[in-house]
Design a protein around this motif. Sequence first.
Motif, PDB file in Angstrom:
ATOM      1  N   ALA A   2       0.834  -1.201   0.000  1.00 16.85           N
ATOM      2  CA  ALA A   2       0.000   0.000   0.000  1.00 16.85           C
ATOM      3  C   ALA A   2       0.873   1.257   0.000  1.00 16.85           C
ATOM      4  O   ALA A   2       1.932   1.283   0.615  1.00 16.85           O
ATOM      5  N   PRO A   3       0.410   2.318  -0.690  1.00 20.72           N
ATOM      6  CA  PRO A   3       1.214   3.538  -0.764  1.00 20.72           C
ATOM      7  C   PRO A   3       1.395   4.223   0.591  1.00 20.72           C
ATOM      8  O   PRO A   3       2.320   4.989   0.772  1.00 20.72           O
ATOM      9  N   ASP A   4       0.494   3.958   1.564  1.00 19.16           N
ATOM     10  CA  ASP A   4       0.621   4.603   2.861  1.00 19.16           C
ATOM     11  C   ASP A   4       1.461   3.783   3.845  1.00 19.16           C
ATOM     12  O   ASP A   4       1.566   4.128   5.017  1.00 19.16           O
ATOM     13  N   THR A   5       2.091   2.697   3.367  1.00 13.72           N
ATOM     14  CA  THR A   5       2.971   1.897   4.203  1.00 13.72           C
ATOM     15  C   THR A   5       4.217   2.713   4.534  1.00 13.72           C
ATOM     16  O   THR A   5       4.805   3.324   3.643  1.00 13.72           O
ATOM     17  N   PRO A   6       4.629   2.729   5.800  1.00 16.59           N
ATOM     18  CA  PRO A   6       5.848   3.470   6.140  1.00 16.59           C
ATOM     19  C   PRO A   6       7.047   2.977   5.319  1.00 16.59           C
ATOM     20  O   PRO A   6       7.172   1.781   5.035  1.00 16.59           O
ATOM     21  N   LEU A   7       7.899   3.912   4.949  1.00 18.59           N
ATOM     22  CA  LEU A   7       9.044   3.608   4.091  1.00 18.59           C
ATOM     23  C   LEU A   7       9.956   2.550   4.710  1.00 18.59           C
ATOM     24  O   LEU A   7      10.448   1.659   4.017  1.00 18.59           O
ATOM     25  N   LYS A   8      10.168   2.627   6.010  1.00 16.52           N
ATOM     26  CA  LYS A   8      11.045   1.659   6.671  1.00 16.52           C
ATOM     27  C   LYS A   8      10.476   0.236   6.557  1.00 16.52           C
ATOM     28  O   LYS A   8      11.222  -0.715   6.284  1.00 16.52           O
ATOM     29  N   ASP A   9       9.162   0.096   6.715  1.00 19.66           N
ATOM     30  CA  ASP A   9       8.522  -1.222   6.561  1.00 19.66           C
ATOM     31  C   ASP A   9       8.646  -1.715   5.125  1.00 19.66           C
ATOM     32  O   ASP A   9       8.873  -2.900   4.878  1.00 19.66           O
ATOM     33  N   ARG A  10       8.482  -0.794   4.174  1.00 20.68           N
ATOM     34  CA  ARG A  10       8.624  -1.160   2.762  1.00 20.68           C
ATOM     35  C   ARG A  10      10.041  -1.655   2.466  1.00 20.68           C
ATOM     36  O   ARG A  10      10.243  -2.633   1.748  1.00 20.68           O
ATOM     37  N   LEU A  11      11.031  -0.983   3.048  1.00 19.43           N
ATOM     38  CA  LEU A  11      12.423  -1.399   2.862  1.00 19.43           C
ATOM     39  C   LEU A  11      12.650  -2.803   3.425  1.00 19.43           C
ATOM     40  O   LEU A  11      13.291  -3.639   2.784  1.00 19.43           O
ATOM     41  N   ARG A  12      12.116  -3.055   4.613  1.00 16.09           N
ATOM     42  CA  ARG A  12      12.282  -4.381   5.220  1.00 16.09           C
ATOM     43  C   ARG A  12      11.629  -5.471   4.372  1.00 16.09           C
ATOM     44  O   ARG A  12      12.211  -6.541   4.180  1.00 16.09           O
ATOM     45  N   THR A  13      10.416  -5.212   3.887  1.00 10.30           N
ATOM     46  CA  THR A  13       9.707  -6.180   3.041  1.00 10.30           C
ATOM     47  C   THR A  13      10.482  -6.426   1.748  1.00 10.30           C
ATOM     48  O   THR A  13      10.636  -7.573   1.310  1.00 10.30           O
ATOM     49  N   ASP A  14      10.992  -5.340   1.153  1.00 11.53           N
ATOM     50  CA  ASP A  14      11.755  -5.469  -0.091  1.00 11.53           C
ATOM     51  C   ASP A  14      13.079  -6.200   0.146  1.00 11.53           C
ATOM     52  O   ASP A  14      13.550  -6.927  -0.735  1.00 11.53           O
ATOM     53  N   LEU A  15      13.671  -6.034   1.323  1.00  8.72           N
ATOM     54  CA  LEU A  15      14.898  -6.755   1.651  1.00  8.72           C
ATOM     55  C   LEU A  15      14.627  -8.259   1.683  1.00  8.72           C
ATOM     56  O   LEU A  15      15.384  -9.043   1.100  1.00  8.72           O
ATOM     57  N   THR A  16      13.542  -8.650   2.330  1.00 11.03           N
ATOM     58  CA  THR A  16      13.182 -10.066   2.390  1.00 11.03           C
ATOM     59  C   THR A  16      12.972 -10.622   0.980  1.00 11.03           C
ATOM     60  O   THR A  16      13.462 -11.707   0.647  1.00 11.03           O
ATOM     61  N   ALA A  17      12.268  -9.863   0.142  1.00 11.10           N
ATOM     62  CA  ALA A  17      12.018 -10.303  -1.234  1.00 11.10           C
ATOM     63  C   ALA A  17      13.325 -10.411  -2.026  1.00 11.10           C
ATOM     64  O   ALA A  17      13.509 -11.356  -2.800  1.00 11.10           O
ATOM     65  N   ALA A  18      14.225  -9.461  -1.820  1.00 11.21           N
ATOM     66  CA  ALA A  18      15.510  -9.482  -2.536  1.00 11.21           C
ATOM     67  C   ALA A  18      16.350 -10.680  -2.102  1.00 11.21           C
ATOM     68  O   ALA A  18      17.016 -11.316  -2.928  1.00 11.21           O
ATOM     69  N   ILE A  19      16.335 -10.990  -0.823  1.00  8.18           N
ATOM     70  CA  ILE A  19      17.096 -12.144  -0.319  1.00  8.18           C
ATOM     71  C   ILE A  19      16.514 -13.432  -0.906  1.00  8.18           C
ATOM     72  O   ILE A  19      17.255 -14.293  -1.378  1.00  8.18           O
ATOM     73  N   ARG A  20      15.189 -13.541  -0.878  1.00  8.96           N
ATOM     74  CA  ARG A  20      14.542 -14.745  -1.438  1.00  8.96           C
ATOM     75  C   ARG A  20      14.800 -14.865  -2.936  1.00  8.96           C
ATOM     76  O   ARG A  20      14.937 -15.967  -3.456  1.00  8.96           O
ATOM     77  N   GLY A  21      14.844 -13.716  -3.613  1.00  5.64           N
ATOM     78  CA  GLY A  21      15.084 -13.717  -5.053  1.00  5.64           C
ATOM     79  C   GLY A  21      16.566 -13.780  -5.406  1.00  5.64           C
ATOM     80  O   GLY A  21      16.927 -13.720  -6.574  1.00  5.64           O
ATOM     81  N   ARG A  22      17.423 -13.866  -4.412  1.00  5.79           N
ATOM     82  CA  ARG A  22      18.876 -13.926  -4.583  1.00  5.79           C
ATOM     83  C   ARG A  22      19.430 -12.737  -5.381  1.00  5.79           C
ATOM     84  O   ARG A  22      20.357 -12.879  -6.172  1.00  5.79           O
ATOM     85  N   ASP A  23      18.824 -11.565  -5.145  1.00  2.00           N
ATOM     86  CA  ASP A  23      19.285 -10.330  -5.788  1.00  2.00           C
ATOM     87  C   ASP A  23      20.286  -9.666  -4.841  1.00  2.00           C
ATOM     88  O   ASP A  23      19.914  -8.898  -3.951  1.00  2.00           O
ATOM     89  N   LYS A  24      21.560  -9.980  -5.026  1.00  3.90           N
ATOM     90  CA  LYS A  24      22.598  -9.525  -4.100  1.00  3.90           C
ATOM     91  C   LYS A  24      22.735  -8.002  -4.082  1.00  3.90           C
ATOM     92  O   LYS A  24      22.923  -7.412  -3.026  1.00  3.90           O
ATOM     93  N   LEU A  25      22.683  -7.384  -5.249  1.00  4.46           N
ATOM     94  CA  LEU A  25      22.820  -5.932  -5.325  1.00  4.46           C
ATOM     95  C   LEU A  25      21.713  -5.247  -4.540  1.00  4.46           C
ATOM     96  O   LEU A  25      21.976  -4.393  -3.683  1.00  4.46           O
ATOM     97  N   ARG A  26      20.473  -5.609  -4.818  1.00  2.00           N
ATOM     98  CA  ARG A  26      19.327  -4.995  -4.154  1.00  2.00           C
ATOM     99  C   ARG A  26      19.363  -5.261  -2.643  1.00  2.00           C
ATOM    100  O   ARG A  26      19.162  -4.357  -1.839  1.00  2.00           O
ATOM    101  N   ALA A  27      19.636  -6.504  -2.267  1.00  2.00           N
ATOM    102  CA  ALA A  27      19.675  -6.860  -0.847  1.00  2.00           C
ATOM    103  C   ALA A  27      20.778  -6.081  -0.121  1.00  2.00           C
ATOM    104  O   ALA A  27      20.552  -5.537   0.961  1.00  2.00           O
TER     105      ALA A  27
END
Length: 156
Positions: A2-27
């Motif tokens: 959601a667009p009203d999700t706090p940025l820090k929470d969005r970063l944490r969620t995206d970190l988990t997704a990057a780790i699962r996706g094995r995207d080393k640069l993004r993670a």
Amino acid sequence: MAPDTPLKDRLRTDLTAAIRGRDKLRAGTIRMVLAAISEAEVAGKQAVVLSDQQVLDVVVREAKKRREAEEAFLSAGRAELADKERAEAGVLADYLPAQLSAEEISTLVSAAIEQTGAAPLGPRGMGKVMGVLTPQTRGKADGGAVATEVRRQLAG
């Protein structure tokens, strides 16, 4: 997310997704930003939770560091390191608001000069105008570009 999700929470969620996706640069880039946010939270006498604007300020600061490092590496002839910094800046750009165009900056500067009644190119006039513009452009435009446009319009 959601667009009203706090940025820090969005970063944490995206970190988990990057780790699962094995995207080393993004993670790695998101980890670096989260570390900078944590560092900002514990700086000072007691730990605080940063507001969404303060988190955005940290992301802006980190993106600026990447741009400056890229320029330094390019001038030193280290293209491979400059490419890495450019890629990290690209990841950070996903978390920044849309950047203002030169025309939009010019329009904001004209309005701020009119609002403050700033005198031509005096340090006080420059300070008054920048004081009005900074909150409007924070995270949306490079401060140097805004200052250059203010100087240009005050001189003209």
